[in-house]
Structures are given as structure tokens and as C-alpha cells.
Motif scaffolding. Sequence first.
Motif, PDB file in Angstrom:
ATOM      1  N   SER A   1       0.813  -1.204   0.000  1.00 25.85           N
ATOM      2  CA  SER A   1       0.000   0.000   0.000  1.00 25.85           C
ATOM      3  C   SER A   1       0.854   1.264   0.000  1.00 25.85           C
ATOM      4  O   SER A   1       0.329   2.350  -0.203  1.00 25.85           O
ATOM      5  N   GLU A   2       2.151   1.107   0.258  1.00 24.77           N
ATOM      6  CA  GLU A   2       3.029   2.265   0.237  1.00 24.77           C
ATOM      7  C   GLU A   2       3.154   2.763  -1.196  1.00 24.77           C
ATOM      8  O   GLU A   2       3.504   2.014  -2.099  1.00 24.77           O
ATOM      9  N   GLN A   3       2.860   4.032  -1.378  1.00 21.91           N
ATOM     10  CA  GLN A   3       2.972   4.598  -2.707  1.00 21.91           C
ATOM     11  C   GLN A   3       4.373   5.173  -2.874  1.00 21.91           C
ATOM     12  O   GLN A   3       4.901   5.790  -1.962  1.00 21.91           O
ATOM     13  N   PRO A   4       4.967   4.958  -4.027  1.00 20.79           N
ATOM     14  CA  PRO A   4       6.293   5.545  -4.239  1.00 20.79           C
ATOM     15  C   PRO A   4       6.197   7.060  -4.266  1.00 20.79           C
ATOM     16  O   PRO A   4       5.181   7.632  -4.663  1.00 20.79           O
ATOM     17  N   LYS A   5       7.261   7.699  -3.822  1.00 23.06           N
ATOM     18  CA  LYS A   5       7.287   9.157  -3.821  1.00 23.06           C
ATOM     19  C   LYS A   5       7.225   9.672  -5.247  1.00 23.06           C
ATOM     20  O   LYS A   5       7.813   9.094  -6.154  1.00 23.06           O
ATOM     21  N   SER A   6       6.518  10.751  -5.411  1.00 21.48           N
ATOM     22  CA  SER A   6       6.491  11.352  -6.733  1.00 21.48           C
ATOM     23  C   SER A   6       7.836  12.020  -6.983  1.00 21.48           C
ATOM     24  O   SER A   6       8.582  12.340  -6.064  1.00 21.48           O
ATOM     25  N   SER A   7       8.126  12.243  -8.240  1.00 23.85           N
ATOM     26  CA  SER A   7       9.415  12.842  -8.567  1.00 23.85           C
ATOM     27  C   SER A   7       9.502  14.273  -8.042  1.00 23.85           C
ATOM     28  O   SER A   7      10.581  14.739  -7.687  1.00 23.85           O
ATOM     29  N   ASN A   8       8.348  14.968  -7.947  1.00 20.59           N
ATOM     30  CA  ASN A   8       8.368  16.332  -7.420  1.00 20.59           C
ATOM     31  C   ASN A   8       8.709  16.353  -5.936  1.00 20.59           C
ATOM     32  O   ASN A   8       9.460  17.220  -5.489  1.00 20.59           O
ATOM     33  N   SER A   9       8.150  15.410  -5.171  1.00 23.46           N
ATOM     34  CA  SER A   9       8.464  15.410  -3.738  1.00 23.46           C
ATOM     35  C   SER A   9       9.923  15.032  -3.501  1.00 23.46           C
ATOM     36  O   SER A   9      10.560  15.553  -2.590  1.00 23.46           O
ATOM     37  N   GLU A  10      10.459  14.132  -4.332  1.00 26.96           N
ATOM     38  CA  GLU A  10      11.879  13.798  -4.217  1.00 26.96           C
ATOM     39  C   GLU A  10      12.741  15.004  -4.576  1.00 26.96           C
ATOM     40  O   GLU A  10      13.749  15.271  -3.919  1.00 26.96           O
ATOM     41  N   ALA A  11      12.318  15.722  -5.602  1.00 21.49           N
ATOM     42  CA  ALA A  11      13.067  16.906  -6.003  1.00 21.49           C
ATOM     43  C   ALA A  11      13.022  17.980  -4.918  1.00 21.49           C
ATOM     44  O   ALA A  11      14.022  18.652  -4.648  1.00 21.49           O
ATOM     45  N   LEU A  12      11.861  18.120  -4.274  1.00 24.61           N
ATOM     46  CA  LEU A  12      11.755  19.085  -3.166  1.00 24.61           C
ATOM     47  C   LEU A  12      12.640  18.685  -1.996  1.00 24.61           C
ATOM     48  O   LEU A  12      13.241  19.534  -1.340  1.00 24.61           O
ATOM     49  N   ASP A  13      12.715  17.382  -1.728  1.00 27.79           N
ATOM     50  CA  ASP A  13      13.603  16.896  -0.662  1.00 27.79           C
ATOM     51  C   ASP A  13      15.058  17.223  -0.971  1.00 27.79           C
ATOM     52  O   ASP A  13      15.811  17.686  -0.106  1.00 27.79           O
ATOM     53  N   ILE A  14      15.458  16.979  -2.195  1.00 29.06           N
ATOM     54  CA  ILE A  14      16.842  17.271  -2.594  1.00 29.06           C
ATOM     55  C   ILE A  14      17.109  18.767  -2.513  1.00 29.06           C
ATOM     56  O   ILE A  14      18.156  19.209  -2.014  1.00 29.06           O
TER      57      ILE A  14
END
Length: 86
Positions: free
Chosen positions: A47-60
Motif C-alpha cells: 500500500s506504500e505509494q512511491p514518492k512522486s518525482s516532485n516530492s523527491e526533487a523538493l527533498d533534494i
Amino acid sequence: MFHQAGMHGFHFFPFPIVLILLLIVGFLIARSYGYFGGPSTAKTTESEQPKSSNSEALDILSRRFAKGEIDEEEYQKRSQVLRLNQ
């Protein structure tokens, strides 16, 4: 001529080998279910959804800002662009 054991006292010989094999099989089964720190397919949740690329980019981007690689103006500009493209 023949002893009561039937095999001259070695009738118990296969028992330790069978016991060791059963322990190994039990260990491997327990490890497959995640005990003893092994890989676990039973505990993974789909049920865990993979992080979207935008949220990963915001984290970086946040990490780069925290490290001081970029200034606040650059951080604000890039984060706004990322948020608009979600």
C-alpha cells in the motif's frame, strides 16, 4: 549373532543428521518470514505509494538549501516551480 538393536548399536545414527536438517529447514523458513533479520516478503506493504518525482526533487532542494549550496532566493524560485508542476 544379532543384537537387539538390529544394526549393532548404530540404529540412532540417522537421528542427528535428520535433526540438523530439520533445524536448517526451520531456520530458512523462519528467515523467509522476516525473523532473524532476513529478507522479508511477508512484511512488505504494497500500500506504500512511491514518492512522486516532485516530492523527491523538493527533498533534494531542501537538503541543498540546508547545506548552504544554494541561497534562499534560489530555493524559493526552484521550489515554486516544482510546486506548480505537481
